[in-house]
Design an enzyme around this catalytic site. Structure first.
Site, PDB file in Angstrom:
ATOM      1  CD  GLU A   1      -2.803   1.542   2.238  1.00 15.40           C
ATOM      2  OE1 GLU A   1      -2.722   0.871   3.273  1.00 15.40           O
ATOM      3  OE2 GLU A   1      -3.587   2.502   2.106  1.00 15.40           O
TER       4      GLU A   1
ATOM      5  CG  ASP B   1      -1.419  13.932  -1.000  1.00 10.65           C
ATOM      6  OD1 ASP B   1      -2.239  14.064  -0.077  1.00 10.65           O
ATOM      7  OD2 ASP B   1      -0.260  13.499  -0.822  1.00 10.65           O
TER       8      ASP B   1
ATOM      9  CE  LYS C   1      -4.902  26.441  -5.240  1.00 11.79           C
ATOM     10  NZ  LYS C   1      -4.059  26.981  -4.178  1.00 11.79           N
TER      11      LYS C   1
ATOM     12  CG  ASP D   1     -12.239  12.157  -2.311  1.00  6.47           C
ATOM     13  OD1 ASP D   1     -11.188  12.582  -2.858  1.00  6.47           O
ATOM     14  OD2 ASP D   1     -12.601  12.506  -1.167  1.00  6.47           O
TER      15      ASP D   1
ATOM     16  CG  PHE E   1      -8.251  11.370   2.104  1.00  2.00           C
ATOM     17  CD1 PHE E   1      -7.618  12.539   2.489  1.00  2.00           C
ATOM     18  CD2 PHE E   1      -8.818  11.316   0.831  1.00  2.00           C
ATOM     19  CE1 PHE E   1      -7.547  13.627   1.635  1.00  2.00           C
ATOM     20  CE2 PHE E   1      -8.760  12.396  -0.028  1.00  2.00           C
ATOM     21  CZ  PHE E   1      -8.117  13.558   0.378  1.00  2.00           C
ATOM     22  CD  GLU E   2     -13.618   5.226   0.784  1.00  2.00           C
ATOM     23  OE1 GLU E   2     -12.741   4.522   1.329  1.00  2.00           O
ATOM     24  OE2 GLU E   2     -14.389   4.799  -0.080  1.00  2.00           O
TER      25      GLU E   2
HETATM   26  C1  SAM Z   1      -4.648  11.981   0.865  1.00  2.00           C
HETATM   27  S1  SAM Z   1      -3.643  10.999   1.869  1.00  2.00           S
HETATM   28  C2  SAM Z   1      -4.521   9.461   1.920  1.00  2.00           C
HETATM   29  C3  SAM Z   1      -4.080   8.581   3.044  1.00  2.00           C
HETATM   30  C4  SAM Z   1      -4.819   7.222   3.150  1.00  2.00           C
HETATM   31  N1  SAM Z   1      -4.551   6.387   1.986  1.00  2.00           N
HETATM   32  C5  SAM Z   1      -6.297   7.429   3.321  1.00  2.00           C
HETATM   33  O1  SAM Z   1      -7.040   7.204   2.346  1.00  2.00           O
HETATM   34  O2  SAM Z   1      -6.712   7.799   4.422  1.00  2.00           O
HETATM   35  C6  SAM Z   1      -2.283  10.635   0.785  1.00  2.00           C
HETATM   36  C7  SAM Z   1      -1.053  10.106   1.516  1.00  2.00           C
HETATM   37  O3  SAM Z   1      -0.030   9.782   0.590  1.00  2.00           O
HETATM   38  C8  SAM Z   1       1.239  10.130   1.141  1.00  2.00           C
HETATM   39  N2  SAM Z   1       2.171  10.302   0.020  1.00  2.00           N
HETATM   40  C9  SAM Z   1       2.128  11.233  -0.958  1.00  2.00           C
HETATM   41  N3  SAM Z   1       3.116  11.068  -1.833  1.00  2.00           N
HETATM   42  C10 SAM Z   1       3.836   9.978  -1.386  1.00  2.00           C
HETATM   43  C11 SAM Z   1       4.995   9.325  -1.869  1.00  2.00           C
HETATM   44  N4  SAM Z   1       5.619   9.741  -2.984  1.00  2.00           N
HETATM   45  N5  SAM Z   1       5.459   8.268  -1.185  1.00  2.00           N
HETATM   46  C12 SAM Z   1       4.822   7.825  -0.054  1.00  2.00           C
HETATM   47  N6  SAM Z   1       3.714   8.419   0.461  1.00  2.00           N
HETATM   48  C13 SAM Z   1       3.235   9.483  -0.213  1.00  2.00           C
HETATM   49  C14 SAM Z   1       0.934  11.412   1.911  1.00  2.00           C
HETATM   50  O4  SAM Z   1       1.896  11.665   2.909  1.00  2.00           O
HETATM   51  C15 SAM Z   1      -0.443  11.119   2.488  1.00  2.00           C
HETATM   52  O5  SAM Z   1      -0.375  10.539   3.766  1.00  2.00           O
END
Ligand code: SAM
Length: 238
Positions: free
Chosen positions: A66, A141, A145, A177, A216-217
């Protein structure tokens, strides 16, 4: 010029854009304690050279990765529900990794290991080719933008990298989403000829039972957000 949002990709030698902003956030005492106490047991340090996953887990088993595990709730739930599988997690956010370690210790789990680094670096340097049965990227993420779209994790070179690490027949499951990101993912995947959309071309999937609702969802659902799942099978090596 290099800044905190970019780094030199050692393979291409070109400047690469990060998909995240380094934010330490506030680390709770519990998270800090878990990082200090349990990293040795569950954490994998970034280094040069592929790791031997059978050695790491002490067995041969299906391997699921994951990426961007957030606070780790979904990863823990999946690993508890499927003890026959081994799970790897990658997350750059240290408080999130601390939370995961705390849960792994509380549950006495043995089938999860975690990296605290950029997924692109970990995949390139440490994950052997054709070693993964599935890769899950739940709610990366969205970078809404337009000028930030280049930061999105799901891009052609990254999908190519994932394709190399998945076994033939392996699964790539993404969920978002953010509608515009969902269609961006679909467009990127259309050019990834080694992957087949399990729902048929241009179709999104239903959320399968194995995917828990993520933190997050759940926040998005409270705001009325729709969710798009995209599930692909790696059909061949290109
Ligand atoms: C919007 S959050 C979603 C977290 C989780 N999957 C959820 O749905 O609750 C996106 C996560 O991806 C991590 N992330 C972003 N780019 C990453 C990368 N290149 N390598 C590892 N983690 C990353 C961020 O730190 C963040 O915790």
């Amino acid at each position: 010029m290099l800044n905190k949002n970019s780094f030199i990709d050692e393979h291409t030698g070109y400047r690469a854009i990060r998909s995240f902003v380094r934010r330490e956030g506030r680390m709770t005492k519990g998270q800090q304690h878990a990082l200090e106490r349990h990293w040795q047991q569950f954490g994998l340090d970034t280094q040069q050279g592929y790791i031997d996953l059978d050695l790491v887990f002490g067995r041969a088993a299906p391997r699921i990765l994951e990426i961007g595990l957030g606070m780790g709730d979904a990863l823990v739930e999946m690993a508890l529900t499927h003890p026959q599988n081994d799970y790897l997690g990658i997350e750059v956010y240290r408080p999130g990794v601390g939370s995961l370690l705390k849960k792994l210790d509380e549950q006495g789990m043995t089938n999860v290991r975690v990296f605290c680094d950029d997924a692109r670096v970990v995949l390139k340097q440490m994950i052997p080719e054709a070693s993964l049965d599935a890769v899950y990227i739940f709610f990366p993420d969205p970078w809404p933008k337009k000028r930030h779209h280049k930061r999105r994790l799901i891009q052609t070179p990254f999908i190519k990298l994932l394709g190399n690490k998945l076994k033939n027949g392996g699964t790539l499951h993404m969920a978002t989403d953010w509608e515009d990101y969902a269609f961006h993912m679909m467009a990127v995947m259309k050019h990834a000829l080694e992957f087949v959309n399990t729902a048929g071309q241009n179709n999104f999937s239903q959320r399968p039972d194995y995917r828990p609702l993520t933190k997050f969802e759940q926040r998005g659902r409270r705001l009325g957000h729709q969710v798009w799942d995209l599930i692909y099978t790696k059909a061949c090596q290109l």
